[in-house]
Design a protein around this motif. Structure first.
Motif, PDB file in Angstrom:
ATOM      1  N   HIS A   1     -23.078 -29.469  24.757  1.00 20.43           N
ATOM      2  CA  HIS A   1     -21.816 -28.764  24.541  1.00 20.43           C
ATOM      3  C   HIS A   1     -20.974 -28.760  25.806  1.00 20.43           C
ATOM      4  CE1 HIS A   1     -18.927 -25.961  22.876  1.00 20.43           C
ATOM      5  NE2 HIS A   1     -18.985 -25.297  24.018  1.00 20.43           N
ATOM      6  N   SER A   2     -19.648 -28.889  25.630  1.00 17.84           N
ATOM      7  CA  SER A   2     -18.714 -28.882  26.755  1.00 17.84           C
ATOM      8  C   SER A   2     -17.621 -27.856  26.518  1.00 17.84           C
ATOM      9  CB  SER A   2     -18.063 -30.259  26.926  1.00 17.84           C
ATOM     10  OG  SER A   2     -19.021 -31.266  27.089  1.00 17.84           O
ATOM     11  N   SER A   3     -17.205 -27.200  27.592  1.00 20.29           N
ATOM     12  CA  SER A   3     -16.055 -26.303  27.524  1.00 20.29           C
ATOM     13  C   SER A   3     -15.458 -26.183  28.911  1.00 20.29           C
ATOM     14  CB  SER A   3     -16.450 -24.921  26.997  1.00 20.29           C
ATOM     15  OG  SER A   3     -17.371 -24.293  27.870  1.00 20.29           O
ATOM     16  N   VAL A   4     -14.187 -25.779  28.959  1.00 27.93           N
ATOM     17  CA  VAL A   4     -13.514 -25.601  30.235  1.00 27.93           C
ATOM     18  C   VAL A   4     -13.849 -24.239  30.824  1.00 27.93           C
ATOM     19  CG1 VAL A   4     -11.282 -25.481  31.404  1.00 27.93           C
ATOM     20  CG2 VAL A   4     -11.630 -27.140  29.558  1.00 27.93           C
ATOM     21  N   PHE A   5     -13.734 -23.199  29.996  1.00 27.75           N
ATOM     22  CA  PHE A   5     -13.982 -21.839  30.451  1.00 27.75           C
ATOM     23  C   PHE A   5     -15.228 -21.276  29.765  1.00 27.75           C
ATOM     24  CE2 PHE A   5      -9.303 -22.305  30.876  1.00 27.75           C
ATOM     25  CZ  PHE A   5      -9.210 -22.093  32.250  1.00 27.75           C
ATOM     26  N   GLN A   6     -15.696 -20.152  30.273  1.00 31.17           N
ATOM     27  CA  GLN A   6     -16.853 -19.468  29.691  1.00 31.17           C
ATOM     28  C   GLN A   6     -16.578 -19.182  28.208  1.00 31.17           C
ATOM     29  OE1 GLN A   6     -19.777 -18.855  30.749  1.00 31.17           O
ATOM     30  NE2 GLN A   6     -20.532 -17.419  29.225  1.00 31.17           N
ATOM     31  N   PRO A   7     -17.427 -19.684  27.297  1.00 33.85           N
ATOM     32  CA  PRO A   7     -17.127 -19.566  25.863  1.00 33.85           C
ATOM     33  C   PRO A   7     -17.625 -18.300  25.196  1.00 33.85           C
ATOM     34  CG  PRO A   7     -19.049 -20.944  26.157  1.00 33.85           C
ATOM     35  CD  PRO A   7     -18.594 -20.550  27.545  1.00 33.85           C
ATOM     36  N   GLY A   8     -18.298 -17.425  25.933  1.00 33.41           N
ATOM     37  CA  GLY A   8     -18.842 -16.215  25.314  1.00 33.41           C
ATOM     38  C   GLY A   8     -19.528 -15.372  26.370  1.00 33.41           C
ATOM     39  N   PRO A   9     -20.520 -14.572  25.975  1.00 33.35           N
ATOM     40  CA  PRO A   9     -21.200 -13.700  26.927  1.00 33.35           C
ATOM     41  C   PRO A   9     -21.831 -14.478  28.081  1.00 33.35           C
ATOM     42  CG  PRO A   9     -21.769 -13.105  24.668  1.00 33.35           C
ATOM     43  CD  PRO A   9     -21.014 -14.399  24.587  1.00 33.35           C
ATOM     44  N   ASP A  10     -21.803 -13.906  29.274  1.00 32.16           N
ATOM     45  CA  ASP A  10     -22.445 -14.526  30.428  1.00 32.16           C
ATOM     46  C   ASP A  10     -23.944 -14.689  30.176  1.00 32.16           C
ATOM     47  OD1 ASP A  10     -20.113 -14.697  31.964  1.00 32.16           O
ATOM     48  OD2 ASP A  10     -20.346 -12.643  32.700  1.00 32.16           O
ATOM     49  N   GLY A  11     -24.462 -15.824  30.603  1.00 30.69           N
ATOM     50  CA  GLY A  11     -25.896 -16.062  30.474  1.00 30.69           C
ATOM     51  C   GLY A  11     -26.353 -16.445  29.081  1.00 30.69           C
ATOM     52  N   TRP A  12     -25.384 -16.744  28.185  1.00 30.99           N
ATOM     53  CA  TRP A  12     -25.696 -17.032  26.781  1.00 30.99           C
ATOM     54  C   TRP A  12     -25.572 -18.521  26.521  1.00 30.99           C
ATOM     55  CZ3 TRP A  12     -21.410 -18.251  23.272  1.00 30.99           C
ATOM     56  CH2 TRP A  12     -21.777 -18.390  21.931  1.00 30.99           C
ATOM     57  N   SER A  13     -26.336 -19.054  25.575  1.00 30.18           N
ATOM     58  CA  SER A  13     -26.317 -20.470  25.248  1.00 30.18           C
ATOM     59  C   SER A  13     -25.523 -20.716  23.974  1.00 30.18           C
ATOM     60  CB  SER A  13     -27.743 -21.004  25.064  1.00 30.18           C
ATOM     61  OG  SER A  13     -27.728 -22.327  24.554  1.00 30.18           O
ATOM     62  N   LEU A  14     -24.297 -21.224  24.112  1.00 31.74           N
ATOM     63  CA  LEU A  14     -23.530 -21.583  22.923  1.00 31.74           C
ATOM     64  C   LEU A  14     -24.180 -22.742  22.161  1.00 31.74           C
ATOM     65  CD1 LEU A  14     -19.715 -21.731  22.468  1.00 31.74           C
ATOM     66  CD2 LEU A  14     -21.151 -23.548  21.574  1.00 31.74           C
ATOM     67  N   PRO A  15     -24.679 -23.800  22.842  1.00 29.25           N
ATOM     68  CA  PRO A  15     -25.326 -24.863  22.055  1.00 29.25           C
ATOM     69  C   PRO A  15     -26.578 -24.386  21.324  1.00 29.25           C
ATOM     70  CG  PRO A  15     -25.574 -25.257  24.421  1.00 29.25           C
ATOM     71  CD  PRO A  15     -24.568 -24.172  24.250  1.00 29.25           C
ATOM     72  N   GLY A  16     -27.301 -23.431  21.904  1.00 28.11           N
ATOM     73  CA  GLY A  16     -28.439 -22.870  21.189  1.00 28.11           C
ATOM     74  C   GLY A  16     -28.004 -22.133  19.934  1.00 28.11           C
ATOM     75  N   TYR A  17     -26.912 -21.385  20.056  1.00 24.30           N
ATOM     76  CA  TYR A  17     -26.329 -20.694  18.905  1.00 24.30           C
ATOM     77  C   TYR A  17     -25.913 -21.692  17.835  1.00 24.30           C
ATOM     78  CZ  TYR A  17     -22.693 -18.243  16.216  1.00 24.30           C
ATOM     79  OH  TYR A  17     -21.920 -17.729  15.206  1.00 24.30           O
ATOM     80  N   THR A  18     -25.236 -22.754  18.264  1.00 26.85           N
ATOM     81  CA  THR A  18     -24.756 -23.770  17.321  1.00 26.85           C
ATOM     82  C   THR A  18     -25.916 -24.399  16.571  1.00 26.85           C
ATOM     83  OG1 THR A  18     -22.824 -24.239  18.707  1.00 26.85           O
ATOM     84  CG2 THR A  18     -23.454 -25.921  17.100  1.00 26.85           C
ATOM     85  N   LEU A  19     -26.974 -24.765  17.291  1.00 29.54           N
ATOM     86  CA  LEU A  19     -28.131 -25.385  16.648  1.00 29.54           C
ATOM     87  C   LEU A  19     -28.739 -24.448  15.617  1.00 29.54           C
ATOM     88  CD1 LEU A  19     -29.937 -27.926  16.661  1.00 29.54           C
ATOM     89  CD2 LEU A  19     -31.380 -26.765  18.341  1.00 29.54           C
ATOM     90  N   ARG A  20     -28.839 -23.166  15.942  1.00 29.61           N
ATOM     91  CA  ARG A  20     -29.374 -22.203  14.975  1.00 29.61           C
ATOM     92  C   ARG A  20     -28.484 -22.102  13.753  1.00 29.61           C
ATOM     93  NH1 ARG A  20     -28.320 -17.305  13.513  1.00 29.61           N
ATOM     94  NH2 ARG A  20     -26.819 -16.934  15.185  1.00 29.61           N
ATOM     95  N   GLU A  21     -27.172 -22.015  13.969  1.00 32.99           N
ATOM     96  CA  GLU A  21     -26.229 -21.903  12.858  1.00 32.99           C
ATOM     97  C   GLU A  21     -26.242 -23.132  11.957  1.00 32.99           C
ATOM     98  OE1 GLU A  21     -23.605 -19.317  12.009  1.00 32.99           O
ATOM     99  OE2 GLU A  21     -25.385 -18.358  12.869  1.00 32.99           O
ATOM    100  N   LEU A  22     -26.532 -24.294  12.539  1.00 30.30           N
ATOM    101  CA  LEU A  22     -26.547 -25.538  11.759  1.00 30.30           C
ATOM    102  C   LEU A  22     -27.822 -25.705  10.942  1.00 30.30           C
ATOM    103  CD1 LEU A  22     -25.071 -28.004  14.408  1.00 30.30           C
ATOM    104  CD2 LEU A  22     -23.913 -27.140  12.358  1.00 30.30           C
ATOM    105  N   GLY A  23     -28.818 -24.865  11.211  1.00 26.67           N
ATOM    106  CA  GLY A  23     -30.054 -24.954  10.434  1.00 26.67           C
ATOM    107  C   GLY A  23     -31.299 -25.052  11.280  1.00 26.67           C
ATOM    108  N   GLY A  24     -31.145 -25.089  12.598  1.00 23.81           N
ATOM    109  CA  GLY A  24     -32.300 -25.113  13.473  1.00 23.81           C
ATOM    110  C   GLY A  24     -32.748 -26.519  13.824  1.00 23.81           C
TER     111      GLY A  24
END
Length: 349
Positions: A79-102
């Motif tokens: 995953h790529s982003s310019v600015f912090q995409p959410g809570p500090d210390g959190w994994s957006l790609p991990g969230y995405t993978l879970r949302e997609l079905g794991g």
């Protein structure tokens, strides 16, 4: 880097929020009429309350569906982003993978700036051709500029929001990756730092990039900085074209960042390509989408019938650092994906 192995773009997807009209912003006193005339930018995408996580996941779901893959079949998610995409210390790609079905894919998050999706392509090529032996890699990007940048500055671009995704793999696709090259101009590193302290970092809030850029132009002419950027872009573009085994005239389309027309034209002219081969006529309507400019434009060119088998597309991007990446794709097929729903209009104000 010439890509001698067979590495393909299997699919691309996007999430595009409502579009705000630049003319409406002028009418409401939010944007200067003279800037509208000079920059030629007619709109930008505004996500409102929609999070980067939602945009990235929606784009990824589209890309996986178009590739005929499930999340469990992925070897890696970058995953790529310019600015912090959410809570500090959190994994957006991990969230995405879970949302997609794991699944068990490794997840990586890049914060290399606006060329992040292209940097992710370079990294994924290594995963697909190297010792890791990966076969399918999902790339995602998403940026919501609202908390970070003024929406209607008098600048050479308008901040826009979007999510995008690509699936790269070794088992065929609509495009083959022929070359990827990257480099950096460290002399321009301060452009995105300004005079701010390195530690502790300043409190979160709107970022004044014009003030940061001014910290560099106090010591060198703005034209010199532009030529340093253009020189690296030209070097990488020419190297990528040569490694792809083609000539500059064989490039059918160039996708650069969605910026003012004179900026895009300047960079293309240094390579020796006309403005007509750029994606600017589309890019001027959606704003500078952070890491998603190239993927969103590529999807648009495919769905709009602007590409045919045998075409070569060059994707170029630049980031803080000052880092630049160029990618050359050979179009093998034009997918018959259903056209996405039209982008709705946003209320400006």
């Amino acid at each position: 880097m010439e890509i001698k192995s067979e590495v393909y773009v299997r699919s691309v997807g996007s999430y595009l929020p409502p579009r705000a009209s630049t003319q409406q912003a002028v009418d409401k006193g939010l944007y200067e009429a003279d800037d509208l005339k000079l920059m030629g930018l007619t709109g930008t995408l505004v996500a409102g309350d929609t999070s980067p996580a939602h945009m990235a996941t929606a784009a990824a779901a589209t890309a996986l569906e178009r590739a005929g893959l499930g999340s469990a079949e992925l070897d890696s998610l970058i995953h790529s982003s310019v600015f912090q995409p959410g809570p500090d210390g959190w994994s957006l790609p991990g969230y995405t993978l879970r949302e997609l079905g794991g699944g068990k894919a490794g997840v990586i998050e890049l914060r290399t700036g606006c060329s992040g999706m292209l940097s992710a392509m370079e990294l994924a090529v290594g995963q697909l051709t190297g010792a890791q032996g990966h076969t399918s890699v999902l790339l995602t990007a998403a940026d919501h500029m609202g908390p970070w940048l003024e929406r209607w500055p008098s600048d050479v671009y308008l901040p826009g929001d979007a999510g995008s995704a690509m699936v790269l793999g070794t088992a065929g696709g609509f495009a083959r990756i022929r070359a990827v090259n990257s480099g950096t101009v460290p002399r321009l590193e301060q452009m995105n730092r300004g005079d701010e302290p390195l530690h502790p970092p300043a409190p979160r809030g709107l970022v004044d990039l014009r003030a940061r850029h001014a910290s560099v132009t106090r010591h060198m002419e703005e034209r010199e900085a532009a030529h340093l950027m253009a020189a690296l872009n030209t070097e990488l573009a020419e190297r990528s074209i040569a490694e792809a085994g083609i000539k500059t005239a064989d490039i059918s389309r160039v996708v650069y960042h969605n910026m003012a027309g004179f900026i895009v034209e300047f960079f293309l002219s240094q390579v020796g390509l006309p403005m007509e081969r750029s994606s600017w006529e589309f890019g001027r309507t959606v704003g500078h989408l952070g890491c998603s400019d190239q993927a969103v434009a590529l999807e648009h060119l495919l769905l709009n019938g602007d590409l045919t088998p045998g075409d070569h597309v060059m994707l170029c991007g630049a980031s803080a650092g000052f880092a630049t990446v160029c990618v050359v794709l050979e179009i093998l097929d034009v997918p018959s994906w259903p056209a996405p729903a039209p982008v709705p209009a946003a209320v400006v104000g």
